[in-house]
Design an enzyme around this catalytic site. Structure first.
Site, PDB file in Angstrom:
ATOM      1  N   HIS A 101      17.947  69.638 194.657  1.00  0.00           N
ATOM      2  CA  HIS A 101      17.786  69.760 196.072  1.00  0.00           C
ATOM      3  C   HIS A 101      16.495  70.448 196.357  1.00  0.00           C
ATOM      4  O   HIS A 101      16.240  71.465 195.822  1.00  0.00           O
ATOM      5  CB  HIS A 101      19.024  70.329 196.879  1.00  0.00           C
ATOM      6  CG  HIS A 101      20.500  69.939 196.770  1.00  0.00           C
ATOM      7  ND1 HIS A 101      21.088  70.023 195.657  1.00  0.00           N
ATOM      8  CD2 HIS A 101      20.994  68.877 197.825  1.00  0.00           C
ATOM      9  CE1 HIS A 101      22.352  69.576 195.900  1.00  0.00           C
ATOM     10  NE2 HIS A 101      22.320  68.842 197.000  1.00  0.00           N
ATOM     11  N   ASP A 104      17.357  74.256 196.519  1.00  0.00           N
ATOM     12  CA  ASP A 104      17.848  74.796 195.214  1.00  0.00           C
ATOM     13  C   ASP A 104      16.590  75.428 194.417  1.00  0.00           C
ATOM     14  O   ASP A 104      16.704  76.349 194.066  1.00  0.00           O
ATOM     15  CB  ASP A 104      18.419  73.898 194.251  1.00  0.00           C
ATOM     16  CG  ASP A 104      19.330  73.019 194.738  1.00  0.00           C
ATOM     17  OD1 ASP A 104      20.145  73.458 195.645  1.00  0.00           O
ATOM     18  OD2 ASP A 104      19.626  71.837 194.238  1.00  0.00           O
TER      19      ASP A 104
HETATM   20  C1  XUL Z   1      28.501  67.802 196.838  1.00  0.00           C
HETATM   21  C2  XUL Z   1      27.576  66.958 195.903  1.00  0.00           C
HETATM   22  C3  XUL Z   1      26.173  67.061 196.035  1.00  0.00           C
HETATM   23  C4  XUL Z   1      25.504  65.839 195.758  1.00  0.00           C
HETATM   24  C5  XUL Z   1      23.850  65.997 196.048  1.00  0.00           C
HETATM   25  O1  XUL Z   1      29.903  67.385 196.861  1.00  0.00           O
HETATM   26  O2  XUL Z   1      28.137  66.090 195.112  1.00  0.00           O
HETATM   27  O3  XUL Z   1      25.881  68.211 195.215  1.00  0.00           O
HETATM   28  O4  XUL Z   1      25.493  65.349 194.440  1.00  0.00           O
HETATM   29  O5  XUL Z   1      23.641  66.315 197.273  1.00  0.00           O
END
Ligand code: XUL
Ligand code: CO
Length: 436
Positions: A101, A104
């Site tokens: 993300h 992150d």
């Molecule tokens: C949350 C989840 C996230 C997604 C990306 O449950 O799985 O980490 O994979 O936003």
């Protein structure tokens, strides 16, 4: 920069007899199984948010994770340092991909402009590291759920200014993903749902989500990003109800809003079970629609009702996943992203290695078992045979659309009582166990 894991050497394949906890027993990257190298089938990814950022805090206590390389600050310097840790980890583990993300890899700052600047600086570092190592970005995404502004959603927020902020954030995350050669881009609608229907205009929120995704498609075309978009279903948590609740709901949403050609699904095991389905069900539903894109590899806990994001070690699970993937002909842009975290009790850096090694070995076994089941052919033949009444005669006419109710009534009046054979569920379960 000094090493983050100085006591750990590159993890090697040592074979099933090895007793070394830091060696692969089954994952042998360049070994060919079912016509392809294991690394090409499995396309493992490290999830930045868990492996580099998760402190292992839970609702009842503070984080326990030891990350000696991390000074705990929100600085760009610290963020850059982490990128080196991630690449050292991937190198030592022999994993080719990572996923992130925006927030992150780089900090959320006081203004969007500052956050974007920080993101660019960290992306410079990631680009250098990718070039030096050949490691690749499986997919990028934007975190539209952690900052307090998103407490009532992002694209489905009742506030137009929150919608606009989220759009700006995704615009930037798409640009960086594109710049880093990301093979896909994921939308997980963390808070795109509701907490209560008493304050919610469901139709308007879904219309807004669709408008947001159409804007993303337009922008992707504008910048020349050709990778697929993935939607990642999950029924709830943190919202009470998430609009992208499962594969079927996502596919219906994509069709209703004319988005089907631009999206595939990124299916996660723990989300499937939270939705009351098996992982295999979710994968098969996506595959049947030609929309299985990628996988978030993890598992839940049978006794805990939330998203525990554990590393997958169940050979039955990995076998089923690999059977579906082999049936599909393998990943194109997708991969097996370990969206998984070590337990709060497993707080040492070496535990990150144990966890990933276990997941990789479990999938290597799943691949070998699935390939053997397919080569054996009995399971496949049984299923083919089970539907063989549709291969010729009246069945073939039904499939071709050549007959209707009137013809089928006439056929039944002439042919008498219908016939059906045993489903042989137990026999097939035993057959699968021959290989496990
Ligand atoms: C949350 C989840 C996230 C997604 C990306 O449950 O799985 O980490 O994979 O936003
Ligand atoms: Co996920």
């Amino acid at each position: 920069m000094s090493e983050a894991f100085p006591d750990i050497q590159k993890i090697k394949y040592e074979g099933p007899k090895s007793k070394n906890p830091l060696g692969f027993k089954h994952y042998n990257a360049d070994e060919v199984v079912a016509g392809k190298k294991m690394r090409e089938h499995l396309r493992f990814g490290v999830a930045y948010w868990h492996t580099l950022r998760n402190t292992l805090a839970d609702p009842f206590g503070a984080g326990t994770s030891q990350k000696p390389w991390d000074d705990g600050s929100n600085s760009v310097e610290n963020a850059k340092k982490r990128t080196h840790v991630c690449f050292e980890f991937m190198d030592k583990l022999g994993v080719d991909y990572y996923c992130f993300h925006d927030r992150d890899v780089s900090p959320e700052c006081a203004t969007l402009a500052e956050s974007n600047k920080a993101f660019d600086a960290v992306a410079d570092e990631l680009e250098k590291l990718q070039r030096a190592t050949g490691k690749k970005l499986l997919w990028g995404t934007a975190c539209l759920f952690a900052h307090p502004r998103y407490n009532q959603g992002a694209a489905t927020s009742p506030s137009a200014s929150v919608f606009a902020y989220a759009a700006a954030q995704v615009k930037k995350a798409l640009e960086v993903t594109h710049r880093l050669g990301g093979e896909g881009y994921t939308f997980w609608g963390g808070r795109e749902g509701y907490s209560t229907l008493w304050n919610t205009n469901l139709k308007r929120e879904m219309d807004h989500l669709a408008a947001f995704l159409h804007m993303a498609v337009d922008y992707k075309k504008k910048i020349g990003f050709t990778g697929p978009f993935y939607i990642e279903p999950k029924p709830r948590e943190p919202s009470t109800h998430q609009y992208d609740s499962d594969s079927a709901a996502c596919l219906n949403f994509l069709r209703q809003y004319d988005l089907m050609e631009h999206f595939k699904l990124n299916i996660e095991t723990n989300h499937a079970t939270l939705a009351g389905h098996t992982m295999r069900h979710e994968l098969e539903v996506a595959l049947a629609a030609g929309a299985l894109g990628s996988i978030d590899a993890n598992t839940g806990d049978e006794l805990i009702g939330w998203d525990t994001d554990q590393f997958p070690t169940d050979i039955y699970l990995t076998t089923q996943i690999m059977l579906v993937l082999l049936k599909m002909g393998g990943f194109t842009t997708g991969g097996l992203n370990f969206d998984a975290k070590v337990r709060r009790e497993s707080f040492e850096p070496v535990d990150l290695f144990h966890a990933h090694i276990g997941g990789m070995d479990a999938f290597a076994r799943g691949l070998k078992i699935a390939s053997a089941i397919m080569e054996d052919g009995r399971l496949d033949n049984f299923v083919k045979q089970r539907y063989s009444s549709f291969d010729s005669g009246i069945g073939a006419q039904i499939e071709k659309g050549e007959v209707g109710f009137a013809e089928l009534e006439a056929w039944t009046l002439k042919n008498g009582e219908a016939m059906i054979g045993s489903g042989r569920q137990e026999m097939l379960e035993n057959l699968v166990n021959e290989f496990i």
